[in-house]
Design a protein around this motif. Structure first.
Motif, PDB file in Angstrom:
ATOM      1  N   ALA A 289       0.832  -1.201   0.000  1.00 20.89           N
ATOM      2  CA  ALA A 289       0.000   0.000   0.000  1.00 20.89           C
ATOM      3  C   ALA A 289       0.869   1.254   0.000  1.00 20.89           C
ATOM      4  O   ALA A 289       0.576   2.222  -0.707  1.00 20.89           O
ATOM      5  CB  ALA A 289      -0.935   0.009   1.202  1.00 20.89           C
ATOM      6  N   GLU A 290       1.943   1.254   0.784  1.00 23.39           N
ATOM      7  CA  GLU A 290       2.845   2.401   0.809  1.00 23.39           C
ATOM      8  C   GLU A 290       3.550   2.576  -0.524  1.00 23.39           C
ATOM      9  O   GLU A 290       3.717   3.690  -1.001  1.00 23.39           O
ATOM     10  CB  GLU A 290       3.881   2.246   1.914  1.00 23.39           C
ATOM     11  CG  GLU A 290       3.328   2.416   3.302  1.00 23.39           C
ATOM     12  CD  GLU A 290       4.386   2.191   4.374  1.00 23.39           C
ATOM     13  OE1 GLU A 290       5.585   2.147   4.051  1.00 23.39           O
ATOM     14  OE2 GLU A 290       3.995   2.062   5.544  1.00 23.39           O
ATOM     15  N   ALA A 291       3.973   1.498  -1.128  1.00 19.87           N
ATOM     16  CA  ALA A 291       4.677   1.567  -2.405  1.00 19.87           C
ATOM     17  C   ALA A 291       3.758   2.027  -3.527  1.00 19.87           C
ATOM     18  O   ALA A 291       4.220   2.605  -4.503  1.00 19.87           O
ATOM     19  CB  ALA A 291       5.274   0.204  -2.747  1.00 19.87           C
ATOM     20  N   GLY A 292       2.456   1.823  -3.379  1.00 21.37           N
ATOM     21  CA  GLY A 292       1.504   2.207  -4.407  1.00 21.37           C
ATOM     22  C   GLY A 292       1.030   3.636  -4.313  1.00 21.37           C
ATOM     23  O   GLY A 292       0.280   4.101  -5.155  1.00 21.37           O
ATOM     24  N   ARG A 293       1.458   4.362  -3.288  1.00 21.57           N
ATOM     25  CA  ARG A 293       1.036   5.754  -3.128  1.00 21.57           C
ATOM     26  C   ARG A 293       1.633   6.616  -4.228  1.00 21.57           C
ATOM     27  O   ARG A 293       2.793   6.480  -4.580  1.00 21.57           O
ATOM     28  CB  ARG A 293       1.509   6.307  -1.783  1.00 21.57           C
ATOM     29  CG  ARG A 293       0.762   5.726  -0.630  1.00 21.57           C
ATOM     30  CD  ARG A 293       1.211   6.370   0.647  1.00 21.57           C
ATOM     31  NE  ARG A 293       0.555   5.734   1.764  1.00 21.57           N
ATOM     32  CZ  ARG A 293       0.959   5.824   2.999  1.00 21.57           C
ATOM     33  NH1 ARG A 293       2.013   6.541   3.298  1.00 21.57           N
ATOM     34  NH2 ARG A 293       0.316   5.218   3.963  1.00 21.57           N
ATOM     35  N   PRO A 294       0.859   7.528  -4.762  1.00 21.76           N
ATOM     36  CA  PRO A 294       1.415   8.414  -5.789  1.00 21.76           C
ATOM     37  C   PRO A 294       2.469   9.338  -5.184  1.00 21.76           C
ATOM     38  O   PRO A 294       2.398   9.717  -4.023  1.00 21.76           O
ATOM     39  CB  PRO A 294       0.202   9.209  -6.267  1.00 21.76           C
ATOM     40  CG  PRO A 294      -0.795   9.108  -5.177  1.00 21.76           C
ATOM     41  CD  PRO A 294      -0.531   7.801  -4.463  1.00 21.76           C
ATOM     42  N   ASP A 295       3.433   9.679  -5.965  1.00 14.27           N
ATOM     43  CA  ASP A 295       4.496  10.582  -5.542  1.00 14.27           C
ATOM     44  C   ASP A 295       3.918  11.987  -5.367  1.00 14.27           C
ATOM     45  O   ASP A 295       3.312  12.524  -6.280  1.00 14.27           O
ATOM     46  CB  ASP A 295       5.599  10.581  -6.590  1.00 14.27           C
ATOM     47  CG  ASP A 295       6.812  11.370  -6.164  1.00 14.27           C
ATOM     48  OD1 ASP A 295       7.800  11.314  -6.897  1.00 14.27           O
ATOM     49  OD2 ASP A 295       6.784  12.044  -5.114  1.00 14.27           O
TER      50      ASP A 295
END
Length: 66
Positions: free
Chosen positions: A43-49
């Protein structure tokens, strides 16, 4: 990978995976097979920049000044 212990997210005894990012031992329910990460890290890795250009920004503009 088969590992011994309890799922660090729900406490189930049938842990089958270790997260490649944080190292948590997790069960199948808390494992994201596509990423090789626990559901929390996935979930953290999928957050938009946050530094991306807003979608409504005019072409060629990457910041707003007020």
């Amino acid at each position: 990978m088969s590992v011994a212990g309890l799922c660090e997210l729900c406490g189930r005894p049938d842990v089958d995976h270790g997260c490649d990012r944080c190292g948590q031992l997790v069960c199948d329910d808390h494992w994201n097979e596509d990423t090789g990460l626990c559901v929390e890290c996935a979930a953290e890795a999928g957050r938009p920049d946050d530094r991306r250009v807003p979608e409504d920004a005019p072409d060629g503009v990457d910041t707003y000044r007020f």
